[in-house]
Motif scaffolding. Structure first.
Motif, PDB file in Angstrom:
ATOM      1  N   TYR A  73       3.120  -8.215   9.466  1.00  0.00           N
ATOM      2  CA  TYR A  73       3.201  -8.126   8.013  1.00  0.00           C
ATOM      3  C   TYR A  73       3.805  -9.397   7.433  1.00  0.00           C
ATOM      4  O   TYR A  73       4.706 -10.000   8.021  1.00  0.00           O
ATOM      5  CB  TYR A  73       4.041  -6.921   7.593  1.00  0.00           C
ATOM      6  CG  TYR A  73       3.366  -5.593   7.843  1.00  0.00           C
ATOM      7  CD1 TYR A  73       2.382  -5.123   6.986  1.00  0.00           C
ATOM      8  CD2 TYR A  73       3.705  -4.818   8.950  1.00  0.00           C
ATOM      9  CE1 TYR A  73       1.751  -3.907   7.209  1.00  0.00           C
ATOM     10  CE2 TYR A  73       3.087  -3.606   9.194  1.00  0.00           C
ATOM     11  CZ  TYR A  73       2.110  -3.155   8.321  1.00  0.00           C
ATOM     12  OH  TYR A  73       1.486  -1.957   8.559  1.00  0.00           O
ATOM     13  N   LEU A  74       3.314  -9.796   6.264  1.00  0.00           N
ATOM     14  CA  LEU A  74       3.828 -10.973   5.572  1.00  0.00           C
ATOM     15  C   LEU A  74       4.935 -10.544   4.621  1.00  0.00           C
ATOM     16  O   LEU A  74       4.744  -9.638   3.810  1.00  0.00           O
ATOM     17  CB  LEU A  74       2.700 -11.664   4.789  1.00  0.00           C
ATOM     18  CG  LEU A  74       3.100 -12.884   3.957  1.00  0.00           C
ATOM     19  CD1 LEU A  74       3.592 -14.013   4.864  1.00  0.00           C
ATOM     20  CD2 LEU A  74       1.927 -13.357   3.104  1.00  0.00           C
ATOM     21  N   GLU A 116       2.829 -10.007  -5.827  1.00  0.00           N
ATOM     22  CA  GLU A 116       1.773 -10.243  -4.848  1.00  0.00           C
ATOM     23  C   GLU A 116       1.839  -9.289  -3.659  1.00  0.00           C
ATOM     24  O   GLU A 116       0.995  -9.349  -2.770  1.00  0.00           O
ATOM     25  CB  GLU A 116       1.838 -11.685  -4.342  1.00  0.00           C
ATOM     26  CG  GLU A 116       3.061 -11.992  -3.489  1.00  0.00           C
ATOM     27  CD  GLU A 116       3.072 -13.431  -2.994  1.00  0.00           C
ATOM     28  OE1 GLU A 116       2.313 -14.256  -3.561  1.00  0.00           O
ATOM     29  OE2 GLU A 116       3.838 -13.725  -2.051  1.00  0.00           O
ATOM     30  N   ALA A 117       2.852  -8.434  -3.628  1.00  0.00           N
ATOM     31  CA  ALA A 117       3.034  -7.543  -2.480  1.00  0.00           C
ATOM     32  C   ALA A 117       2.200  -6.276  -2.622  1.00  0.00           C
ATOM     33  O   ALA A 117       1.954  -5.776  -3.730  1.00  0.00           O
ATOM     34  CB  ALA A 117       4.505  -7.188  -2.326  1.00  0.00           C
ATOM     35  N   ASP A 118       1.778  -5.737  -1.478  1.00  0.00           N
ATOM     36  CA  ASP A 118       1.072  -4.451  -1.445  1.00  0.00           C
ATOM     37  C   ASP A 118       2.044  -3.280  -1.413  1.00  0.00           C
ATOM     38  O   ASP A 118       1.715  -2.183  -1.864  1.00  0.00           O
ATOM     39  CB  ASP A 118       0.169  -4.384  -0.213  1.00  0.00           C
ATOM     40  CG  ASP A 118      -0.873  -5.494  -0.206  1.00  0.00           C
ATOM     41  OD1 ASP A 118      -1.687  -5.528  -1.132  1.00  0.00           O
ATOM     42  OD2 ASP A 118      -0.853  -6.315   0.724  1.00  0.00           O
ATOM     43  N   GLN A 120      -0.897  -6.697   5.543  1.00  0.00           N
ATOM     44  CA  GLN A 120      -0.498  -6.606   4.137  1.00  0.00           C
ATOM     45  C   GLN A 120       0.786  -7.416   3.887  1.00  0.00           C
ATOM     46  O   GLN A 120       1.457  -7.877   4.799  1.00  0.00           O
ATOM     47  CB  GLN A 120      -0.293  -5.140   3.732  1.00  0.00           C
ATOM     48  CG  GLN A 120      -1.569  -4.322   3.740  1.00  0.00           C
ATOM     49  CD  GLN A 120      -1.973  -3.893   5.132  1.00  0.00           C
ATOM     50  OE1 GLN A 120      -1.133  -3.752   6.012  1.00  0.00           O
ATOM     51  NE2 GLN A 120      -3.268  -3.705   5.344  1.00  0.00           N
ATOM     52  N   THR A 121       1.116  -7.531   2.604  1.00  0.00           N
ATOM     53  CA  THR A 121       2.313  -8.261   2.171  1.00  0.00           C
ATOM     54  C   THR A 121       3.379  -7.269   1.726  1.00  0.00           C
ATOM     55  O   THR A 121       3.092  -6.322   0.983  1.00  0.00           O
ATOM     56  CB  THR A 121       1.973  -9.217   1.017  1.00  0.00           C
ATOM     57  OG1 THR A 121       0.968 -10.143   1.459  1.00  0.00           O
ATOM     58  CG2 THR A 121       3.199  -9.992   0.572  1.00  0.00           C
ATOM     59  N   LYS A 130       1.507   0.287  -9.677  1.00  0.00           N
ATOM     60  CA  LYS A 130       0.636   0.891  -8.660  1.00  0.00           C
ATOM     61  C   LYS A 130       0.949   0.361  -7.256  1.00  0.00           C
ATOM     62  O   LYS A 130       0.041   0.157  -6.440  1.00  0.00           O
ATOM     63  CB  LYS A 130      -0.841   0.634  -8.985  1.00  0.00           C
ATOM     64  CG  LYS A 130      -1.275   1.028 -10.381  1.00  0.00           C
ATOM     65  CD  LYS A 130      -1.091   2.517 -10.627  1.00  0.00           C
ATOM     66  CE  LYS A 130      -1.593   2.904 -12.020  1.00  0.00           C
ATOM     67  NZ  LYS A 130      -1.349   4.350 -12.310  1.00  0.00           N
ATOM     68  N   LYS A 131       2.220   0.128  -6.972  1.00  0.00           N
ATOM     69  CA  LYS A 131       2.617  -0.343  -5.658  1.00  0.00           C
ATOM     70  C   LYS A 131       2.946   0.833  -4.743  1.00  0.00           C
ATOM     71  O   LYS A 131       3.451   1.873  -5.196  1.00  0.00           O
ATOM     72  CB  LYS A 131       3.851  -1.248  -5.765  1.00  0.00           C
ATOM     73  CG  LYS A 131       3.678  -2.468  -6.653  1.00  0.00           C
ATOM     74  CD  LYS A 131       2.663  -3.446  -6.095  1.00  0.00           C
ATOM     75  CE  LYS A 131       2.566  -4.695  -6.972  1.00  0.00           C
ATOM     76  NZ  LYS A 131       1.567  -5.658  -6.453  1.00  0.00           N
TER      77      LYS A 131
END
Length: 669
Positions: A83-84, A91-93, A55-56, A121-122
């Motif tokens: 992890y990125l 764009e992050a999860d 995930q990011t 919704k992060k």
């Protein structure tokens, strides 16, 4: 400057190395579940079956440089696990927010970011001093928490949070090793915590509740870390602490002992510099002369951050600062007398409870008397706090998820231990406050007085050595015909005065000699004279046909002849260059060379130096004149280069012809 805090990171559980994931049973989870808390297990966009490490992650850091170091450690562990890391929150999860509790505005910024993350919704993880000092905040409901002493387990927390679980790690642990994976924000700067916590009990400070009591790293462990980061190419080492002066009092050593041990590991040419972190006056008073000796060292910036907070003894007493204004003056006067070019930064809190007009006037007089180049002025903010009490607490707890997605304790031992209990505020928060309008007025008045200072006026025209480890944010870029892709760089003098220079990006991490051309309120502007510890890309050893390494006893890097500081002569003496010049085909003694050969080489080296200086001047002129004039000058520069190249080629032919003539002449004899 930073209000430095401490770092307590554990070494894992059950012998597992720091920075690696641990079994689920080793993770401490919050056993409580609010009735109003959403069921995080029901998230549709992330499932338990998702592959960890794919995930990011978006990271946001508030607060001091120590918080920045914590974030770098967490980023290093996450990156090592796959992890990125991204600067784009959209764009992050998952968002990882490292918080600061020193002032109310920084905590309000955290609240705003959490609200935005929830609406997007992060998945959310909060680290730092806010959750450690105020774990029951309403704003922290439904998010995972990493305490300041648990950052070595951030991978576990992120992994479980992405699965929809709420994880809270807030237990206190022992000092960690200093070799966790790390992704530095600035690859040339290492922020090194030397001790954690402090010995003070300031009535306005909530950071102590989060960071704890004094705990010092050993001298050997810190010296070992210095060796490691030096080998990694770090050019500045910042020693961080909540109070640097208190270092070692818990382990029987002193700050000067540590500083001398670190300095002995730094390169003698000053290519790696040391910056000493914030210290309060009480614990440095007994080491002033030893500190002055260290601050004079060529590898140590002559700069120190010494907060005074108020110029009134009565206010300092109410703050429980444990020193007087006179003792602060002793620190400043002694260091400025013993250390040439010494720069001292300080802090002021305006509107502390009970501050009268007379108290504030004493503060103003102190600042006007010393005219500090850096003063960090803050309004007083009452901070909710905690008190220490004793209660039954869980030890060696185990946890497992239930069907609802929350975690419950399966079993655990209990003990009667000290804990922090919500008390409604720090002692200062319960004092009678100065009216807000008065606080703001005093803050504006002192800021206006401070900003009227011109601390760098005497620097114009001086030649200074600077260390370039930052990029300017003013958007000045170099480029064009000469192929210089760079920007405005930020360097610092030995007194840590900020110097802005126009230079190629390749100078990052380098040291240079500059002439100060003008001064501003917050920084000065410099013109590059020469680059230290660097050989120009266009003038290689092969082009020179000799090695300047032989000239090291009197070297000035960046020149064609490393023994010369003059651009038009070679001052190398036979003894300084060991009487030899290295050639491609072997070595030739200087005394064996004929006068014609020496003159030819001197001409050749002089032309090379001229070419290098000409190109540097052209690059600077292009930036100043703009793109239109640069195009008009382009054709002329080509013609000029053709002329210089022809002269260089002619010089080479003359040298070859002279050598051939001498060989033929000697052959007839």
């Amino acid at each position: 400057m930073e209000d430095i805090e401490d770092l307590l990171v554990g070494n894992g559980v059950g012998g597992v190395p720091s920075g690696f994931r641990l079994p689920l049973g080793s993770v401490g989870f919050n056993p409580k579940q609010s009735k109003n808390k959403p069921n995080l297990e029901k998230k549709s966009h992330i499932k338990d079956s998702v592959i960890p490490g794919t995930q990011t992650i978006y990271m946001k850091t508030f607060g001091c440089s120590h918080n920045q170091s914590d974030s770098e450690y967490m980023a290093g562990q996450l990156a090592a696990f796959g992890y990125l890391l991204s600067d784009n929150p959209e764009e992050a999860d998952l968002w990882l927010i490292n918080t600061c509790t020193v002032k109310s505005p920084s905590q309000s910024a955290m609240d705003t970011l959490l609200t935005k993350g929830r609406s997007s919704k992060k998945s959310l993880v909060v680290a730092g001093c806010v959750p450690q000092g105020s774990r029951d905040l309403k704003e922290l409901e439904g998010v995972s928490i990493v305490g300041v002493q648990q950052i070595d387990r951030v991978v576990e927390v992120v992994e479980e949070t992405l699965k929809g679980h709420e994880v809270r790690l807030l237990n206190r642990k022992t000092l960690p090793a200093l070799d966790l994976p790390k992704v530095r924000k600035n690859k040339f700067v290492e922020i090194l915590p030397i001790n954690v916590g402090c010995l003070g009990a300031c009535t306005y400070c909530k950071t102590k509740h989060a960071r704890g009591h004094l705990g010092s790293y050993t001298v050997d462990s810190l010296v070992g870390r210095v060796r490691t980061v030096k080998a990694e190419g770090v050019k500045e080492i910042w020693l961080s602490s909540e109070d640097t002066g208190a270092y070692g009092r818990d382990i029987g050593v002193t700050l000067p002992i540590l500083l001398n041990a670190i300095v002995s590991e730094l390169p003698p040419d000053g290519s790696t510099m040391l910056r000493i972190g914030m210290t309060n006056p009480p614990y440095i008073l007994e080491h002033l002369k030893e500190m002055a000796d260290v601050l004079r060292h060529p590898c140590v910036f002559s700069f120190l951050h010494v907060p005074v907070q108020s110029g009134s003894d009565s206010i300092l007493s109410a703050m429980n600062r444990e020193y007087t204004v006179s003792e602060f003056r002793t620190v400043v006067d002694t260091l400025t007398e013993l250390v040439p070019g010494m720069q001292i930064a300080t802090d002021i809190i305006c509107g502390f409870p009970g501050e009268t007009d007379e108290d504030f006037a004493q503060t103003v007089n102190l600042i006007q008397e010393y005219r500090f180049s850096q003063v960090h002025i803050s309004q007083f903010y009452p901070r909710p706090g905690l008190i220490q009490a004793k209660a039954w607490t869980f030890l060696d707890s185990r946890a497992k998820p239930n069907d609802g997605g929350c975690f419950i304790f399966q079993f655990g031992y209990v003990a009667w231990n000290p804990v922090w209990v919500l008390d409604g505020g720090t002692p200062a928060a319960r004092m009678k406050k100065v009216p807000s309008a008065v606080v703001k007025k005093r803050s504006r008045e002192l800021t206006s007085i401070f900003e009227a200072f011109t601390p760098y006026n005497g620097m114009e025209g001086r030649v200074e050595r600077i260390w370039i480890n930052e990029i300017a944010t003013d958007g000045i870029h170099l480029g064009g015909d000469n192929g210089l892709e760079g920007c405005g760089d930020v360097g610092h003098t030995k007194g840590y005065v900020q110097v802005l220079v126009i230079a190629p990006r390749s100078l990052m991490g380098m040291s240079a000699i500059v002439k100060i051309t003008s001064v501003g309120r917050w920084s000065v502007f410099g013109e590059l004279i020469e680059i230290l510890n660097q050989i120009n890309d266009d003038i290689t050893l092969k082009e020179e046909n000799f090695s300047p390494a032989k000239c090291s006893p009197c070297s000035v890097p960046g020149e064609i002849c490393a023994c010369s500081t003059e651009p038009e002569t070679c001052a190398c003496e036979p003894q300084s260059c060991e009487g030899k010049i290295s050639m491609e085909g072997g070595s030739v003694s200087r005394k064996d060379m004929l006068p014609e050969d020496q003159n030819s080489q001197s001409l050749f080296k002089w032309l090379l130096r001229k070419r290098k200086n000409y190109r540097q001047k052209m690059a600077e002129n292009e930036v100043a004149l703009g793109s239109k004039k640069k195009e008009e000058r382009g054709q002329g520069s080509v013609n000029s280069w053709d002329l210089v190249d022809r002269i260089l080629l002619g010089g080479i032919f003359v040298s070859i012809f002279t050598i051939l003539a001498l060989i033929l002449h000697l052959g007839f004899w």
